[in-house]
Design an enzyme around this catalytic site. Structure first.
Site, short mmCIF file in Angstrom:
data_model
loop_
_atom_site.label_atom_id
_atom_site.label_comp_id
_atom_site.label_asym_id
_atom_site.label_seq_id
_atom_site.Cartn_x
_atom_site.Cartn_y
_atom_site.Cartn_z
N HIS B 268 0.78 -1.24 0.00
CA HIS B 268 0.00 0.00 0.00
C HIS B 268 0.81 1.28 0.00
CE1 HIS B 268 -3.03 -2.89 1.10
NE2 HIS B 268 -2.54 -3.07 2.30
N ASP B 298 -2.81 -9.82 7.94
CA ASP B 298 -2.71 -9.16 9.24
C ASP B 298 -3.82 -8.16 9.53
OD1 ASP B 298 -1.59 -7.48 7.41
OD2 ASP B 298 0.40 -7.48 8.29
N TYR B 527 -5.86 -4.13 -8.29
CA TYR B 527 -4.41 -4.23 -8.15
C TYR B 527 -3.96 -5.66 -7.84
CZ TYR B 527 -4.77 -3.89 -2.97
OH TYR B 527 -5.06 -4.10 -1.66
#
Lengths: 290, 995
Positions: B268, B298, B527
């Site tokens: 990110h 996570d 993405y």
């Protein structure tokens, strides 16, 4: 378009996302708008600053946010003895001339709202300019309004008479009206910052089991006169808001199923939480499930 | 014969075409001047050929073959040549010709790539990008983790960035009818706060502007690995940097073998389908071979390791799907329970501030809300409603007590439970205490959670009598899922939904953050669909992208993996084990894998890419020792900014931001595990991410850096397929449904396209699980479960073995029947680091929760002297330094003599982190609350040892697995103590002691 600019800020809608603060930095940090504003420092004081007001504690809490900025006063204290460094435009907007105000640290202290920032590097007092440079270029509103996801900002260009009427109609307030500065920034739901509340939870105790008591009438009285009233919700919670911002002695009267409980309470903090108040009143009409 | 003639004419006219293009377009002329080259186009048999001599920006051509051309492109036959040279060129044919060796390119890699890019530029050089405005600025567009932006540029400077207001030529907005009112969203692509900091990030004084080498690193001599994180850097040329890095890569292959290089990205840190880590970086890695540093889920944890087993949805990592949920909520729901859910803070994920307007609608409709969270969070602050604050990690006890009341008072959907679920009797017996002698009454949970029994009963009765949406987490996720009891919590959420008839009108998971009536049939890759990677195993490219955008597939021949959370152990101890995050099935997570894997080298080189991970790895101080371990011979860090971790590298490669290169992407278009994440938006926007300005300093795009390295291994042409980043953008564009609606030229100029919403209510995606509640076949557009994973009939039922919601999951009974940490029956088990661990509590009495951050997106946009430093809920400037904020309850603060904005040391045995205290009753007593993901890490030596004043709370969090046999992290089970901090005193005391 005739009329003057005013900004209405809804404290009830601000959720402190800070997009307004950031949009102002995006607009002004490192950008020079001659005649309007010199660059804002990239880090440091924000020209729109959001202050947090927390009232109450535990389950009885209220957190509100008040964006504060230059009020674009009609009687701007900063203009006094400013020697032309502070300009009041015909459309109501106040500008601090980025050239003539150089070195005028004294101007910062004149604002009773603390809305003027001192740019150390440029030796310049600076304010949120209502994005006058953009409005002059045809923008319909300043950037803070454009980026606000909750619609907490509303800039309107109306006559002073229309604005006064609107303020009365909608209960808009300005900050510290007693100073006579005549701000052009108005607030909605300012009670969440300026007023106090008393809150609590009513429990019913039946066969040794505590339950939240819904539908309990709660009356707040002062010297025997009711000043506020509420009905407890399904969690037994009640909140009496909008009380004067001072420590006063009240009496809270809880009534349910013919039973009455009186509790003395002092509004010594902005949000007074009484915690849980238990009523031991078994009654066939009690309906705690909804 | 005609075709041979055509080919000769094309080869002849090619010179004129190039000359004309160079004459018309300065950019092409400049690109042509970069190299001198003799390039030859020919048939393989040499019967037709022509060579082109490019010298100092001019081109001339000669018929016939040159004796020593620099670059040769030879076609097997005339049809192949024409398929390349006659427009329109079919990319599938081109790639196929390359794969089958019908076209062969020969020559030094940099020249080959340059020549091919030059040819492509004939098509692109004249394109107008961005919109010229009357005031002399150009309006470009970009996309961020927090929404798309207009970027206004004048004279190479970014003037401002603003959210995109939709204009009259854009598609209309959807509208829907609910309870007599018509709702239609604001015509703006709203953004998250961090999106508006982009300008300050681009111009940050923390940008890495030049390649650098650690001063005491000598690749041919002493490497001084112990000095990593300590020593300074010296500026070097790109030539030297690329030489060192490519030499080290070759040396790894030669001396250690496959797997010696680990490639470790952060997620990110930018946005786009070309320059992303799942795109260009994977393509780069695959062409070299690398040990994958495999992430754990996570943000999801409890859903993946727990909830999924009850109802399936492995492809969504165990969270429910989004379709139709917001619409159902507005129309039918009577209560929203936000449980560990703060969508005002996280905006779901990537979704700007799109949910905010809809949440305000729920308020206007009078739908009440309840907020269960140890923190009176931003959503609760905005909406009001009942705040219930359990102790962190005890949520599952609260949930059990709610369900106990439902059973005792007959407040659940018995018909649904009977027909749509299995195992309820066993669960009911557990609730009633028949199983263990302890009825899970509201009174039972009170000492555990700290929530009064009366409140729990009131909540259970309210919930049990109203059609309720359970918003668990922001759009899924949720901090409660990242604790020792995270799986218990997420599992409880599914059981609560099941007992109330999940899927029936007004009964669903989500609230209004997700599930707007958009058109999901319009294709644009997300993405996670792999971009240009050609990677079919570790992205979802194979599902749609790979077939829609013909490109060379790439493959990492190294099967060896290291679980990201175990990376330090892999280096320090030389071995570790893990369990995979793999959304293919419910069972994939049970198979352990080990490092090192037989046949492969241990890791001796680290290629670190992206932002810092000190803020995102549990007990991340372990990284320091790993970085200084002698087995790690070489570390290269490719980053945009100095964030604290880059300074542990031997060589630093400066990457540029996305505003300095070309890319393309859809807003919130994640794809993969977040399939149709755009369902959070009010409008689907596909955005051209313009190159708005030139790269700062000597920084280069990630793509270009990868290309430059690979060109030194002869892999540049394979990597690039002769394409520039802009060429790849065009290929992504062509692969999508965009060309049916907008031309490439128009798209480049305007910068975005708004996908029209579903045309009519009949085309709205139906509410999630409605089909299931009504016993029909699945009718929402998600590509799972896999055909093999249906219990009875394709499309009927869920992914579980029974095809139903399972109160006691069969997959757990089969695979870990005797687990004491994840028993098939979701028993409440107190946290292994929490109120019950009394010996630890005696020393560290406060529970620290570090939630997803509000103002930054993980590390993205934090620190770096950027605008966020001015937000006092994010960082507080004290003595000229911007400290991370930690929330503390007034009572806890008083007891420790801590006042508002005092500096404090938050510590336990793992680390010390210096923060600024924000004293507020919004956090419950006994709890400290801060954000995870500080981008800054800044270790200083003090009397208390090495302390971090950057704000990395993950230095404090446990690296123990949430549950043995999983790879889940449990950052929100973290005991600490806090005390006032006097930095100057601590430093001087240290100096005195040393003197």
């Amino acid at each position: 378009m005739s009329g003057k600019w005013n900004m209405i800020v809804d404290v009830g809608r601000c959720n402190n996302c800070a997009s307004c603060t950031l949009a102002v930095m995006d607009e002004h940090a490192g950008n020079d708008f001659p005649g309007y504003a010199a660059p804002q420092p990239g880090s440091g004081a924000a020209w729109i600053q959001i202050s947090r007001k927390t009232r109450g504690e535990g389950e009885h809490i209220d957190v509100a946010y008040m964006p504060a900025m230059c009020n674009h006063c009609d009687n701007p204290p900063c203009a006094e003895d400013a020697g032309g460094a502070v300009v009041k435009r015909d459309d109501g907007i106040v500008l601090i001339d980025p050239v003539r105000a150089r070195g005028r640290r004294d101007i910062v202290a004149k604002c009773p709202y603390g809305a003027i920032n001192w740019n150390e590097e440029l030796q310049l007092p600076q304010i949120w300019i209502f994005d006058a440079h953009l409005l002059d270029a045809g923008w319909p509103f300043p950037r803070c309004q454009h980026v606000c996801p909750t619609g907490a900002y509303r800039a309107i260009k109306v006559s002073d008479v229309e604005m006064q009427a609107l303020a009365r109609q909608q209960g808009l307030e300005v900050l510290r009206p007693e100073l006579g500065t005549a701000p052009r920034v108005y607030y909605r739901n300012l009670h969440r910052v300026m007023k106090r509340f008393i809150a609590g939870t009513v429990h019913a105790v039946r066969h040794g089991i505590r339950d939240c008591l819904q539908g309990c009438a709660v009356s707040l009285q002062r010297e025997g006169v009711e000043v506020a009233r509420a009905i407890s919700d399904c969690f037994g919670d009640f909140r009496l808001d909008g009380l004067p911002d001072e420590t006063l002695l009240y009496e809270l009267v809880l009534e349910h199923g013919g039973q009455q409980v009186r509790v003395p309470v002092e509004s010594d903090v902005a949000g007074k939480s009484l915690g849980a108040i238990a009523l031991a009143i078994p009654h066939p009409d009690d309906n705690v499930s909804m | 014969m005609v075709s041979r003639l055509i080919l000769r004419v094309i080869l002849y006219s090619f010179t004129q075409v190039l000359r004309l293009a160079a004459w018309r377009h300065a950019s092409l002329a400049a690109f042509m001047r970069r190299r001198d080259c003799i390039a030859q186009l020919q048939l393989r048999d040499g019967s037709i050929g022509r060579h082109y001599i490019v010298r100092a920006g001019t081109i001339r051509a000669r018929a016939g073959l040159h004796s020593r051309p620099d670059v040769t492109i030879s076609f097997r036959d005339v049809p192949t040549a024409l398929s390349f040279l006659v427009p329109p060129v079919d990319q599938a044919e081109v790639v196929h010709a390359a794969k089958t060796f019908r076209v062969v390119v020969d020559g030094p890699d940099p020249l080959v790539v340059w020549f091919m890019q030059l040819l492509n530029m004939i098509q692109t050089a004249g394109l107008r990008t961005g919109r010229r405005l009357r005031d002399g600025t150009t309006r470009y567009t970009t996309n961020t983790n927090g929404g798309p932006l207009f970027v206004y540029v004048r004279a190479g400077r970014i003037i401002r960035t603003t959210p995109i207001d939709l204009d009259r030529t854009d598609a209309p907005s959807w509208s829907l009818q609910a309870r007599g009112r018509r709702f239609s969203p604001r015509r703006q692509a709203t953004v998250s706060p961090h999106a508006l900091t982009l300008r300050s990030l681009v111009d940050s004084d923390r940008r890495l502007l030049y390649p650098m080498k650690r001063v005491d690193f000598d690749p041919n001599g002493e490497r001084h690995v112990q000095r990593r994180g300590v020593s300074g850097y010296v500026r070097i040329s790109w030539e030297e940097a690329l030489q060192i890095v490519s030499s080290e890569i070759k040396r790894m292959k030669r001396e250690h073998g496959p797997g010696a290089m680990a490639l470790y990205p952060s997620s990110h840190h930018q946005w786009g389908n070309v320059g992303y880590y799942l795109s260009a970086m994977l393509r780069f890695g695959n062409l070299l071979g690398f040990t994958r540093v495999h992430p754990n889920p996570d943000s999801w944890e409890g859903w993946y390791w727990g909830a999924m087993h009850h109802f399936g949805n492995s492809l969504r990592v165990g969270i429910p799907g989004p379709y139709g949920v917001a619409e159902d909520c507005l129309k039918n729901c009577e209560l929203i329970v936000y449980w560990s859910s703060d969508p005002e803070k996280t905006s779901g994920a990537y979704a700007g501030s799109e949910g905010t307007e809809r949440r305000r609608w729920t308020q206007e409709l009078g739908i009440p809300s309840v907020h269960i969270d140890p923190f009176f969070n931003a959503t609760a602050q905005l909406l009001g409603g009942k705040w219930i604050a359990p102790r962190p990690g005890t949520d599952a006890a609260l949930a059990a007590a709610i369900m106990y009341v439902w059973v005792r008072e007959d407040l659940y959907d018995k018909e649904y439970v009977r027909t749509r679920t299995t195992g309820f009797e066993q669960w009911r017996d557990y609730l009633l205490g028949k199983d263990d002698g302890t009825p899970k009454t509201p009174e039972w949970q009170e000492p555990e959670t700290g929530v009064s029994a009366a409140t729990v009963r009131a909540l259970a009765r309210l919930w049990g009598t109203r059609r309720t949406h359970l918003a668990a987490g922001g759009a899924g996720l949720g901090g409660a899922g990242r604790s020792a009891t995270g799986a218990q919590w997420a599992r409880s959420m599914i059981l609560l939904l099941a007992m109330q008839g999940w899927g029936k009108p007004g009964v669903n998971s989500g609230g209004v953050q997700s599930g707007t009536p958009l058109d999901f049939s319009f294709y644009f890759p997300g993405y996670a669909d792999g971009g240009i990677s050609g990677e079919l195993n570790w992205t979802s490219s194979a599902v749609l992208n790979y077939t829609r955008m013909p490109h060379l597939l790439t493959l990492n021949p190294v099967k060896q993996l290291v679980p990201r959370q175990r990376f330090p152990e892999a280096i320090i101890e030389g071995r570790c084990e893990g369990y995979a995050w793999d959304g293919i099935s419910l069972e994939a997570q049970f198979a352990p894998f080990a490092y090192p894997m037989p046949g492969y080298s241990k890791i001796h080189m680290l290629y670190r890419y992206g932002g810092s991970s000190f803020g995102t790895l549990a007990r991340s101080g372990r990284l320091i020792e790993a970085y200084r371990h002698p087995s790690l011979e070489f570390v290269v860090n490719q980053s945009i900014w100095r964030e604290g971790e880059a300074e542990f590298a031997d060589i630093i490669l400066p990457a540029c931001t996305q505003l300095e290169r070309w890319d393309i992407g859809e807003w919130a278009g994640a794809g993969g595990y977040a399939h149709d994440a755009q369902a959070q938006l009010n409008h689907r926007l596909i955005v051209m991410q313009h190159k708005c300005i030139e790269p700062r300093g000597e920084s280069r795009s990630d793509y270009q850096i990868f290309l430059d390295i690979l060109s030194r291994l002869g892999l540049g042409a394979v990597f690039s397929e002769g394409c520039s980043e802009l060429d790849w953008c065009k290929r992504v564009f062509d692969s999508s449904d965009l060309p049916k609606r907008i031309s490439w030229q128009k798209f480049l100029e305007k910068g975005y396209y708004v996908v029209p919403p579903a045309e009519s209510e009949a085309l709205h995606a139906p509410p999630y699980l409605r089909w299931y509640a009504e016993g029909r076949k699945k009718d929402v557009p998600e590509p799972h479960p896999l055909p093999s994973q249906y219990a009875e009939e394709f499309g009927l039922g869920l992914q579980t073995p029974s095809g139903k919601i399972e109160f006691v999951p069969e997959t757990l009974r089969r695979n870990c029947p005797d687990s004491t940490e994840r028993p098939p029956l979701n028993r409440y088990l107190p946290s292994w680091e929490g109120p019950h661990t009394s010996e630890l509590v005696a020393r560290y009495p406060l529970q620290l929760i570090s939630t997803h951050s509000r103002y930054s997106f993980h590390t993205y946009s934090d620190g770096k002297n950027a605008f966020l430093n001015a937000i006092p809920e994010h960082r507080v400037r004290i003595g000229g330094y911007c400290y991370w904020v930690i929330n503390i309850n007034p009572g806890d603060a008083r007891a420790r003599n801590i006042r508002q904005h005092d500096l404090v040391r938050v510590f336990n045995e793992r680390a010390s982190v210096i923060c600024a205290a924000d004293v507020t009753p919004a956090v419950r007593a006994g709890v400290l609350k801060g954000f995870e993901s500080s981008a800054e890490v800044d270790f200083i030596d003090t009397r208390s040892g090495l302390v971090d004043r950057g704000g990395c709370l993950n230095l404090l969090t446990p690296d123990r697995r949430m549950i043995q046999g999983t790879e889940g992290v449990a950052g929100n089970s973290c005991l600490v103590e806090i005390e006032p901090w006097d930095e100057a005193a601590s430093r001087s005391a240290l100096a005195r002691e040393r003197a």
